[in-house]
Design a protein around this motif. Structure first.
Motif, PDB file in Angstrom:
ATOM      1  N   UNK A  24      19.409  85.641  74.042  1.00 35.73           N
ATOM      2  CA  UNK A  24      18.126  85.692  74.728  1.00 35.73           C
ATOM      3  C   UNK A  24      17.169  84.552  74.402  1.00 35.73           C
ATOM      4  N   UNK A  25      17.386  83.822  73.320  1.00 34.46           N
ATOM      5  CA  UNK A  25      16.468  82.731  72.983  1.00 34.46           C
ATOM      6  C   UNK A  25      16.684  81.551  73.927  1.00 34.46           C
ATOM      7  N   UNK A  26      15.653  80.737  74.089  1.00 38.22           N
ATOM      8  CA  UNK A  26      15.761  79.621  75.025  1.00 38.22           C
ATOM      9  C   UNK A  26      15.998  78.282  74.323  1.00 38.22           C
ATOM     10  N   UNK A  27      15.584  78.149  73.101  1.00 36.23           N
ATOM     11  CA  UNK A  27      15.796  76.886  72.382  1.00 36.23           C
ATOM     12  C   UNK A  27      17.116  76.939  71.626  1.00 36.23           C
ATOM     13  N   UNK A  28      17.873  75.874  71.728  1.00 36.52           N
ATOM     14  CA  UNK A  28      19.226  75.849  71.190  1.00 36.52           C
ATOM     15  C   UNK A  28      19.234  75.946  69.669  1.00 36.52           C
TER      16      UNK A  28
END
Length: 169
Positions: A24-28
């Motif tokens: 669910x996170x957007x930053x790698x």
């Protein structure tokens, strides 16, 4: 309720939370940190199972080496974070139902599982038992795996090596 059970529940919750955050996170980089939390909690579960060697390998290889390789891969490649595609409500609902269904089927499969056999003392000197098995019974596959990894390393170095471009006349 024992302390071992509580430790398992805590580690399992950390592993599940890390996996959900990874999705669910957007930053790698944040995703990689969630993956590290999952790897470390799995190592803790291995310790609860008296598999210290597997816990050590989990921390050394996965939490350490694989994570560093992933971070280097992220830093050395070009990527655009401009596209922010958020999944629709239907897709999220189907994903949740699929995960919940998988969890229920998995739980039922484990709950009804019965082991009919004698208990063995595998947790006593398990690292010595693994070493004895690798260097006696499984020595040929072990050495073949090391040769395959060496060939892959040499191939990666050859592919990564840039040759100077020749000037056209």
């Amino acid at each position: 309720m024992t302390g071992e059970f509580l430790a398992f529940i805590l580690l399992a919750l950390i592993a599940i939370t890390g996996g959900v955050l990874l999705l669910n996170l957007s930053k790698v980089v944040h995703m990689v940190m969630a993956l590290v939390a999952t790897f470390l909690s799995i190592a803790g579960i291995y310790i609860l199972l008296s598999a210290e060697f597997l816990a050590f390998v989990q921390v050394l290889i996965y939490s350490g080496a694989i994570t560093i390789i992933m971070l280097f891969g992220i830093m050395l490649t070009k990527h655009d974070d401009k596209e922010d595609v958020s999944p629709g409500r239907l897709k999220k609902l189907l994903l949740f139902l699929g995960i919940a269904g998988f969890g229920i089927v998995f739980y039922m499969g484990i709950y009804n599982l019965g082991f009919s056999g004698t208990a063995e003392d595998l947790h006593i000197n398990n690292t010595a038992q693994i070493g004895t098995a690798i260097y006696t019974k499984y020595i040929i596959p072990f050495e073949l795996a090391s040769v395959v990894l060496l060939v892959a390393l040499i191939g990666a170095i050859i592919l990564a090596k840039k040759e100077p471009e020749e000037e056209a006349e």
